[in-house]
Each structure stands twice: as C-alpha cells, then as structure tokens.
Write an enzyme that holds these catalytic residues in place. Structure first.
Site, PDB file in Angstrom:
ATOM      1  N   GLU A 198       2.334  -7.007   2.255  1.00  0.00           N
ATOM      2  CA  GLU A 198       1.606  -5.688   2.597  1.00  0.00           C
ATOM      3  C   GLU A 198       3.196  -4.759   3.675  1.00  0.00           C
ATOM      4  O   GLU A 198       2.606  -4.150   4.425  1.00  0.00           O
ATOM      5  CB  GLU A 198       0.191  -6.222   4.275  1.00  0.00           C
ATOM      6  CG  GLU A 198      -0.647  -4.758   3.789  1.00  0.00           C
ATOM      7  CD  GLU A 198      -1.303  -5.024   5.128  1.00  0.00           C
ATOM      8  OE1 GLU A 198      -2.961  -5.047   4.398  1.00  0.00           O
ATOM      9  OE2 GLU A 198      -1.228  -5.802   6.179  1.00  0.00           O
ATOM     10  N   HIS A 239       1.170  -1.142  -0.472  1.00  0.00           N
ATOM     11  CA  HIS A 239      -0.024  -0.253   0.012  1.00  0.00           C
ATOM     12  C   HIS A 239       0.999   1.391   0.146  1.00  0.00           C
ATOM     13  O   HIS A 239       2.350   0.909   0.529  1.00  0.00           O
ATOM     14  CB  HIS A 239      -1.026  -0.176   1.397  1.00  0.00           C
ATOM     15  CG  HIS A 239      -1.810  -1.358   1.452  1.00  0.00           C
ATOM     16  ND1 HIS A 239      -2.634  -1.982   0.538  1.00  0.00           N
ATOM     17  CD2 HIS A 239      -2.026  -2.615   2.350  1.00  0.00           C
ATOM     18  CE1 HIS A 239      -3.239  -2.294   0.533  1.00  0.00           C
ATOM     19  NE2 HIS A 239      -2.760  -3.262   2.296  1.00  0.00           N
ATOM     20  N   HIS A 246      -9.410  -6.528  -2.052  1.00  0.00           N
ATOM     21  CA  HIS A 246      -8.951  -6.383  -0.770  1.00  0.00           C
ATOM     22  C   HIS A 246     -10.725  -5.442   0.016  1.00  0.00           C
ATOM     23  O   HIS A 246     -10.658  -4.254  -0.486  1.00  0.00           O
ATOM     24  CB  HIS A 246      -8.272  -5.623  -0.767  1.00  0.00           C
ATOM     25  CG  HIS A 246      -7.032  -5.357   0.691  1.00  0.00           C
ATOM     26  ND1 HIS A 246      -7.891  -5.074   1.665  1.00  0.00           N
ATOM     27  CD2 HIS A 246      -5.608  -5.686   1.045  1.00  0.00           C
ATOM     28  CE1 HIS A 246      -6.956  -4.788   2.960  1.00  0.00           C
ATOM     29  NE2 HIS A 246      -5.839  -5.166   1.859  1.00  0.00           N
TER      30      HIS A 246
END
Length: 344
Positions: free
Chosen positions: A289, A8, A171
């Site tokens: 992540e 992200h 997601h």
C-alpha cells in the site's frame, strides 16, 4: 524483481479537488473532469518514485484509493467518479509503464445488480489496458445489507473475470456507520468475504477465478483455529440446522483457504510470518500500500511500517525459492502483462 500487488492512485491534489466539486454539486459538475497535464503529473510522481526506490520496489499494481470511492452515495456520483478515477490511473500508468499497471475500480452501487459494473470494467480492460480489478465487498459502506461474496449475486462478476482472465483484489472501501473506522471495516469485510466464499465453494464453482484478499485476509489466518474447528464440527450442517451440505468446497478448511491468494500488507513481521505458515508461500503476494497508512515510521525499526522486504528476507524458514514466489513469482501467475525486468 519486487512486484507490489497492493497500491493506490497517486494523483496530484487537484484531482481530489475536482472530486470534492463533484460531490458538492451532487454530480452536476460531471463535465468538469480534472485535466492534469502530463508534466504536472510526472512531477508529482517523483515523490512516489523516491519512496519506492528507497525500499527496492520495482513495480506496483495501481487501484483507486478505496475510501474515496463513494459507493454508498448513489449511481450518478459513483458512475462519474469511478470513470474519472480509472482515467487518472490510466494516466499514471501511461507516464510510467515500467513502474505501474492499472487495477480498475468498479462503479458498485448497493441494491443494484452487479452487472451494472460491466461496461466500465470492459472499458478499463479493452481500452485502458488494465489487467485486474478491485472489488469492494460492501458497497453500502456499513450502512445496509449487501449479499456476502459467496452469494449468487456476485456470480456474474466471477464469470466475467474468468472470461477476461483478470484477477481481483478484494478490498473494502469507506465506512459510514460510525461504529468503526475504515481500517476496522477492512478487517471485518475481508473476513466476511473470504469465509463466505469458502462456505459457498466459490473457487470450486469457478476454478479459473483468481482472488487476492487484501491486508492478509482480515482476521484469517489469525483466527484460523476457530474456522478449522467449525468446519470439523459441522461438516454436514445445513443453514437451517438440519443435515445437508454446508459447503461445496471439499477437504479441510486449510485446503479451501489455499484456493485464494493474500497480500503481505499487514505492517507486522509476526503477522506476515503467521500468514505464510498458515496459507503457504504459493498463496502470498508482496503488497504494501506504499505510499499509504503504513508509511509512518516504526520507532522499533526506524523504517516505515510498509517496508516489509527486509523482514521477509530475514525469515529463516523461507527458502530463496519461497522469497522469489512472494516477491515476484506468484504475481506473475496471476497478472498478465507484467514487465520482464525491473525499471532500472
């Protein structure tokens, strides 16, 4: 080469401060998009580079921070903030194109047609050069009904994905209902999305569709026995309890499951091992992540929970070819425009 399909945005704090101004003004500060200099952004990225180099990750797909996406807050905020977020991702990618590629956030709003996301999706693909999208299966963020992802509501988006040959990472984003944390919500919504798409035969209806379900598919494959049994017990049971075709997807539950891809973002070697044994190595992409919630140190290993590469390398049932598929090969089948070699 190690390709991480699940990461992200890593933007300096002033970017999120701009977002707080936007929310606090109910969108009236829409003309004050945070402008972060390239030097400042690149300096901030050094922390991420060190974190990736520490675990041997060469390349990441960068999507929005899901819990920040404001999807349940209404059209004005969603449209502005999604555009700002995608612009920040584009800047991160531009500053380090050998380390990152962009995965577009979509301005999803509950109760509005999915077609509303198309202009921003097109902008990200055509103008910003992104090669994938992130889909929130519950833009109501736990506060109301949203059609499950097997519903025709979503079909125009699947058609658009096939048209552009872009994969999606499913997601979930934030959760505002007070009953569960956003991490709980991820597990629930990813499971609902996957099972709904399987029952509706979405992957058979759209054979060119490319879907990755984040966090190992939610409760699937951990609860795979229940879904196998249900499919075997009620193969022809219609939704009203009468005879009629339940699913367009032929074959066993496992056959239908393997039309999807999954990431390894589970932070547990046992969970990743089960995922690989249930869905197969052709259907799993490396995802961590990092830097994220799994970057805390695991006291049992002395490494961060998201440092999964050594655990996958140590799984004796995997061949070298299997490991190549997980770390790199499967991602290359799904995503366009990836670099041929690592950044070094």
């Amino acid at each position: 080469m190690i390709i991480d399909v699940h990461s992200h945005l890593w933007a300096p704090p002033e970017f999120n401060a701009g977002g707080m101004m936007l929310v606090g003004s109910d969108g009236h500060y829409s003309g004050m998009e945070p402008k972060i200099s390239d030097d400042r952004y690149l300096d901030y990225l050094q922390t991420l580079f060190k974190a990736l180099d520490m675990v041997g990750t060469d390349f990441q797909m960068v999507s929005p921070r899901p819990f920040t996406m404001l999807h349940s807050r209404g059209s004005r905020l969603v449209d502005i903030w999604t555009r700002w977020t995608n612009n920040a991702i584009a800047q991160q990618v531009r500053l380090a194109p050998t380390r990152f590629a962009g995965m577009a956030g979509l301005p999803q709003v509950p109760g509005e047609p999915i077609e509303r996301v198309f202009p921003e999706m097109e902008r990200c693909i055509r103008e910003l050069g992104f090669n994938s999208i992130l889909i929130n299966p519950d833009p109501a963020e736990g506060t109301g009904y949203v059609p499950p992802m097997g519903d025709p509501y979503w079909y125009p988006l699947y058609e658009k994905m096939c048209e552009h040959d872009v994969p999606a990472l499913i997601h979930a984003c934030s959760c505002c209902n007070g009953r569960e944390t956003y991490a709980n919500h991820f597990i629930t919504e990813h499971s609902i999305a996957l099972l709904s798409m399987i029952k509706a035969g979405v992957m058979q209806r759209f054979p060119k569709l490319k879907i990755i379900v984040a966090h190992g598919g939610g409760s699937v494959p951990y609860q795979v026995g229940r879904w196998r049994a249900e499919r075997g017990a009620f193969p022809d049971l219609g939704k009203d309890g009468v005879q009629g075709k339940l699913s367009e997807a032929p074959g066993s539950f496992d056959d239908a499951l393997r039309a999807f891809h999954f990431d390894t973002c589970l932070h547990s070697p046992l969970s990743v091992e089960l995922l690989l044994k249930v869905v197969g190595t052709d259907n799993v992409c490396f995802g961590t992540e990092r830097i994220g919630s799994g970057s805390q140190i695991n006291p049992d290993t002395g490494r961060s929970y998201d440092d999964m590469k050594p655990d996958i390398e140590a799984m004796g049932f995997l061949t070298d070819q299997d490991r190549h598929k997980i770390f790199e090969g499967n991602a290359r089948r799904l995503f366009r425009g990836l670099p041929e070699t690592g950044h070094g």
